[in-house]
Design a protein around this motif. Structure first.
Motif, PDB file in Angstrom:
ATOM      1  N   ALA A  22      18.847  -4.897   1.394  1.00 13.52           N
ATOM      2  CA  ALA A  22      18.635  -3.496   1.755  1.00 13.52           C
ATOM      3  C   ALA A  22      19.620  -2.570   1.064  1.00 13.52           C
ATOM      4  CB  ALA A  22      18.728  -3.334   3.266  1.00 13.52           C
ATOM      5  N   LEU A  23      20.790  -3.069   0.704  1.00 15.14           N
ATOM      6  CA  LEU A  23      21.811  -2.226   0.082  1.00 15.14           C
ATOM      7  C   LEU A  23      21.314  -1.546  -1.186  1.00 15.14           C
ATOM      8  CD1 LEU A  23      25.053  -4.389   0.481  1.00 15.14           C
ATOM      9  CD2 LEU A  23      24.661  -2.117   1.451  1.00 15.14           C
ATOM     10  N   CYS A  24      20.389  -2.183  -1.893  1.00 18.21           N
ATOM     11  CA  CYS A  24      19.913  -1.652  -3.174  1.00 18.21           C
ATOM     12  C   CYS A  24      18.443  -1.242  -3.109  1.00 18.21           C
ATOM     13  CB  CYS A  24      20.133  -2.669  -4.286  1.00 18.21           C
ATOM     14  SG  CYS A  24      21.877  -3.037  -4.597  1.00 18.21           S
ATOM     15  N   THR A  25      17.988  -0.816  -1.937  1.00 16.43           N
ATOM     16  CA  THR A  25      16.643  -0.267  -1.803  1.00 16.43           C
ATOM     17  C   THR A  25      16.716   1.066  -1.065  1.00 16.43           C
ATOM     18  OG1 THR A  25      16.281  -1.534   0.241  1.00 16.43           O
ATOM     19  CG2 THR A  25      15.493  -2.519  -1.808  1.00 16.43           C
ATOM     20  N   ASP A  26      15.655   1.857  -1.175  1.00 20.37           N
ATOM     21  CA  ASP A  26      15.631   3.173  -0.545  1.00 20.37           C
ATOM     22  C   ASP A  26      15.106   3.131   0.879  1.00 20.37           C
ATOM     23  OD1 ASP A  26      16.485   4.468  -2.939  1.00 20.37           O
ATOM     24  OD2 ASP A  26      14.427   4.381  -3.701  1.00 20.37           O
ATOM     25  N   LEU A  27      14.304   2.126   1.202  1.00 22.39           N
ATOM     26  CA  LEU A  27      13.615   2.099   2.482  1.00 22.39           C
ATOM     27  C   LEU A  27      13.245   0.670   2.831  1.00 22.39           C
ATOM     28  CD1 LEU A  27      12.063   3.805   4.739  1.00 22.39           C
ATOM     29  CD2 LEU A  27      10.061   3.560   3.252  1.00 22.39           C
ATOM     30  N   THR A  28      13.384   0.319   4.112  1.00 23.27           N
ATOM     31  CA  THR A  28      12.873  -0.964   4.589  1.00 23.27           C
ATOM     32  C   THR A  28      11.646  -0.707   5.463  1.00 23.27           C
ATOM     33  OG1 THR A  28      15.065  -1.985   4.584  1.00 23.27           O
ATOM     34  CG2 THR A  28      13.362  -3.048   5.914  1.00 23.27           C
ATOM     35  N   VAL A  29      10.567  -1.405   5.180  1.00 23.99           N
ATOM     36  CA  VAL A  29       9.331  -1.271   5.948  1.00 23.99           C
ATOM     37  C   VAL A  29       9.248  -2.434   6.937  1.00 23.99           C
ATOM     38  CG1 VAL A  29       6.819  -1.149   5.860  1.00 23.99           C
ATOM     39  CG2 VAL A  29       8.186  -0.132   4.016  1.00 23.99           C
ATOM     40  N   ILE A  30       9.218  -2.109   8.225  1.00 25.58           N
ATOM     41  CA  ILE A  30       9.078  -3.115   9.275  1.00 25.58           C
ATOM     42  C   ILE A  30       7.613  -3.129   9.694  1.00 25.58           C
ATOM     43  CG2 ILE A  30       9.813  -3.872  11.564  1.00 25.58           C
ATOM     44  CD1 ILE A  30      12.060  -3.918   9.519  1.00 25.58           C
ATOM     45  N   ASP A  51       0.829  -1.209   0.000  1.00 24.35           N
ATOM     46  CA  ASP A  51       0.000   0.000   0.000  1.00 24.35           C
ATOM     47  C   ASP A  51       0.860   1.255   0.000  1.00 24.35           C
ATOM     48  OD1 ASP A  51      -2.361  -1.434  -0.051  1.00 24.35           O
ATOM     49  OD2 ASP A  51      -2.640  -1.395   2.125  1.00 24.35           O
ATOM     50  N   LEU A  52       1.952   1.235   0.775  1.00 27.16           N
ATOM     51  CA  LEU A  52       2.858   2.386   0.802  1.00 27.16           C
ATOM     52  C   LEU A  52       3.513   2.596  -0.565  1.00 27.16           C
ATOM     53  CD1 LEU A  52       4.540   1.779   4.270  1.00 27.16           C
ATOM     54  CD2 LEU A  52       3.019   3.673   3.685  1.00 27.16           C
ATOM     55  N   CYS A  53       3.916   1.509  -1.190  1.00 32.65           N
ATOM     56  CA  CYS A  53       4.541   1.613  -2.515  1.00 32.65           C
ATOM     57  C   CYS A  53       3.544   2.131  -3.552  1.00 32.65           C
ATOM     58  CB  CYS A  53       5.095   0.257  -2.946  1.00 32.65           C
ATOM     59  SG  CYS A  53       6.585  -0.248  -2.047  1.00 32.65           S
ATOM     60  N   ALA A  54       2.298   1.659  -3.465  1.00 31.03           N
ATOM     61  CA  ALA A  54       1.276   2.113  -4.408  1.00 31.03           C
ATOM     62  C   ALA A  54       1.034   3.609  -4.274  1.00 31.03           C
ATOM     63  CB  ALA A  54      -0.019   1.336  -4.174  1.00 31.03           C
ATOM     64  N   GLU A  55       1.156   4.104  -3.056  1.00 24.77           N
ATOM     65  CA  GLU A  55       0.908   5.520  -2.788  1.00 24.77           C
ATOM     66  C   GLU A  55       1.890   6.423  -3.521  1.00 24.77           C
ATOM     67  OE1 GLU A  55      -0.037   8.098   1.234  1.00 24.77           O
ATOM     68  OE2 GLU A  55       1.586   6.611   1.301  1.00 24.77           O
ATOM     69  N   VAL A  56       3.135   5.977  -3.660  1.00 22.28           N
ATOM     70  CA  VAL A  56       4.170   6.834  -4.264  1.00 22.28           C
ATOM     71  C   VAL A  56       4.744   6.251  -5.552  1.00 22.28           C
ATOM     72  CG1 VAL A  56       4.798   7.840  -2.047  1.00 22.28           C
ATOM     73  CG2 VAL A  56       5.978   5.775  -2.816  1.00 22.28           C
ATOM     74  N   GLY A  57       4.160   5.153  -6.042  1.00 24.20           N
ATOM     75  CA  GLY A  57       4.637   4.559  -7.282  1.00 24.20           C
ATOM     76  C   GLY A  57       5.987   3.895  -7.174  1.00 24.20           C
ATOM     77  N   ALA A  58       6.259   3.268  -6.033  1.00 29.01           N
ATOM     78  CA  ALA A  58       7.563   2.624  -5.809  1.00 29.01           C
ATOM     79  C   ALA A  58       7.471   1.122  -6.084  1.00 29.01           C
ATOM     80  CB  ALA A  58       8.027   2.865  -4.376  1.00 29.01           C
ATOM     81  N   ARG A  59       8.613   0.527  -6.292  1.00 29.08           N
ATOM     82  CA  ARG A  59       8.711  -0.920  -6.485  1.00 29.08           C
ATOM     83  C   ARG A  59       8.935  -1.587  -5.132  1.00 29.08           C
ATOM     84  NH1 ARG A  59       9.897  -4.349 -10.694  1.00 29.08           N
ATOM     85  NH2 ARG A  59      10.900  -6.339 -10.144  1.00 29.08           N
ATOM     86  N   LEU A  60       8.327  -2.741  -4.938  1.00 29.43           N
ATOM     87  CA  LEU A  60       8.449  -3.469  -3.678  1.00 29.43           C
ATOM     88  C   LEU A  60       9.262  -4.739  -3.857  1.00 29.43           C
ATOM     89  CD1 LEU A  60       7.692  -3.866  -0.688  1.00 29.43           C
ATOM     90  CD2 LEU A  60       5.619  -5.031  -1.465  1.00 29.43           C
ATOM     91  N   SER A  61      10.291  -4.891  -3.035  1.00 30.50           N
ATOM     92  CA  SER A  61      11.046  -6.139  -2.957  1.00 30.50           C
ATOM     93  C   SER A  61      10.644  -6.861  -1.674  1.00 30.50           C
ATOM     94  CB  SER A  61      12.553  -5.875  -2.958  1.00 30.50           C
ATOM     95  OG  SER A  61      12.978  -5.354  -4.190  1.00 30.50           O
ATOM     96  N   VAL A  62      10.302  -8.114  -1.781  1.00 32.81           N
ATOM     97  CA  VAL A  62       9.902  -8.909  -0.622  1.00 32.81           C
ATOM     98  C   VAL A  62      10.937 -10.003  -0.397  1.00 32.81           C
ATOM     99  CG1 VAL A  62       8.131 -10.389   0.400  1.00 32.81           C
ATOM    100  CG2 VAL A  62       7.458  -8.453  -1.049  1.00 32.81           C
ATOM    101  N   LEU A  63      11.394 -10.113   0.835  1.00 27.35           N
ATOM    102  CA  LEU A  63      12.304 -11.187   1.219  1.00 27.35           C
ATOM    103  C   LEU A  63      11.585 -12.100   2.212  1.00 27.35           C
ATOM    104  CD1 LEU A  63      15.052 -12.606   1.395  1.00 27.35           C
ATOM    105  CD2 LEU A  63      15.707 -10.954   3.163  1.00 27.35           C
ATOM    106  N   ILE A  64      11.412 -13.361   1.825  1.00 23.86           N
ATOM    107  CA  ILE A  64      10.759 -14.351   2.691  1.00 23.86           C
ATOM    108  C   ILE A  64      11.846 -15.188   3.353  1.00 23.86           C
ATOM    109  CG2 ILE A  64       9.020 -16.163   2.830  1.00 23.86           C
ATOM    110  CD1 ILE A  64       8.080 -15.274   0.021  1.00 23.86           C
ATOM    111  N   ILE A  65      11.818 -15.224   4.681  1.00 26.22           N
ATOM    112  CA  ILE A  65      12.856 -15.908   5.445  1.00 26.22           C
ATOM    113  C   ILE A  65      12.304 -17.176   6.096  1.00 26.22           C
ATOM    114  CG2 ILE A  65      14.273 -15.746   7.550  1.00 26.22           C
ATOM    115  CD1 ILE A  65      15.519 -14.228   5.325  1.00 26.22           C
TER     116      ILE A  65
END
Length: 290
Positions: free
Chosen positions: A118-126, A24-38
């Motif tokens: 995280a090195l290649c992203t602008d923001l991490t969402v917790i 939802d946050l990415c949709a708000e500003v047109g950002a790409r989302l990377s998901v890491l499943i651990i």
């Protein structure tokens, strides 16, 4: 600089809540989302007393343990792949530009796995599930803030998070960590209707605040076209974070921007004490950088 990419870290057994919040946050500003499943690798039985066993029993135990490890690994990898497909489907349905990765690792390697993404992203969402996961949460924040330098947005359960907040409270203490957090949040501050820079027990000299505490950061933000209100508050024998938390609530802040001071201090601020109280009563998104 506007956020163009965001990272969301989730555990394989977690629900979609954190991923949806980040999407939802990415949709708000047109950002790409990377998901890491651990998925944490399970520890095998130690066999601490096996030295006392006959050799044929020890060999059988090793064989059984190895077989069990292979079976567990295969099952976990299959479940990771299934979870990855589910999240792909979810994000495609939400029309979010995205990529989904998985990592099967032990706890000691988890921070590095997060750091690499995280090195290649602008923001991490917790998100709220990761925030309340005592096994993953601290390692995720360490990996982002301390290993990659990527800012973090903590979104607690029930928070109305936005990357276009209207009212922002900045906790200013003339530290390099807080200065970095403000620089990382400049575009958020520029778009806000109200920015309140709050100082608790500021000293007029000797700590970098100048003769009028807060005037330096006010001038800096003004050069970026940001008008602010400065609040200088006494601590009244309470902790700084407690004062900031209450002031954020009193001023109806949509987000708090602050610096992350250190590993031990950071964990205290997020996973207990005043910051835990702040993000729960009522819940407030917390933007941090170091």
């Amino acid at each position: 600089m506007a956020f163009k990419t965001a990272l969301c870290v989730t555990e394989m057994e977690h629900s979609d809540q954190d991923v949806r919040a980040a999407a939802d946050l990415c949709a708000e500003v047109g950002a790409r989302l990377s998901v890491l499943i651990i998925k944490f690798a399970r520890r095998r039985p130690s066999g601490a007393d096996s030295a006392l066993w006959p050799e044929r029993i020890r060999a059988a135990f090793r064989l059984e343990t190895r077989s069990s490890e292979i079976e567990t690994f295969s099952n976990d990898v299959a479940r990771l792949e299934k979870r990855s497909r589910e999240i792909h489907t979810l994000l495609d349905a939400m029309a979010i530009p995205s990529d989904v990765g998985t990592d099967y690792c032990d706890q000691a390697c988890f921070g590095d796995a997060v750091r690499q993404r995280a090195l290649c992203t602008d923001l991490t969402v917790i998100g709220p599930l990761l925030l309340n996961d005592d096994d993953l949460g601290p390692f995720a924040i360490d990996g982002c803030l301390f290993e990659s330098g990527t800012p973090v947005l903590v979104v607690p359960h029930g928070a109305k998070a936005s990357l276009r907040p209207r009212r922002i409270l900045v906790g200013w203490d003339a530290r390099i960590e807080t200065s970095r957090a403000i620089r990382e949040a400049l575009h958020l501050l520029s778009g806000a209707d109200e920015v309140r820079v709050t100082l608790v027990d500021p000293e007029a000299i000797g700590n970098g605040n100048g003769p009028w505490p807060g005037i330096d950061i006010v001038a800096y933000l003004a050069r970026h076209g940001i008008r602010v209100v400065v609040d200088r508050l006494p601590s009244a024998a309470q902790s700084v974070t407690t004062i900031l938390a209450q002031h954020a609530i009193d001023t109806s802040a949509d987000m708090v921007v602050t610096g992350a001071w250190g590993r031990r201090r950071l964990r205290e601020r997020i996973f207990g004490g005043a910051i835990r109280w702040m993000i729960e009563k009522p819940p407030l998104p917390l933007f941090m950088a170091r």
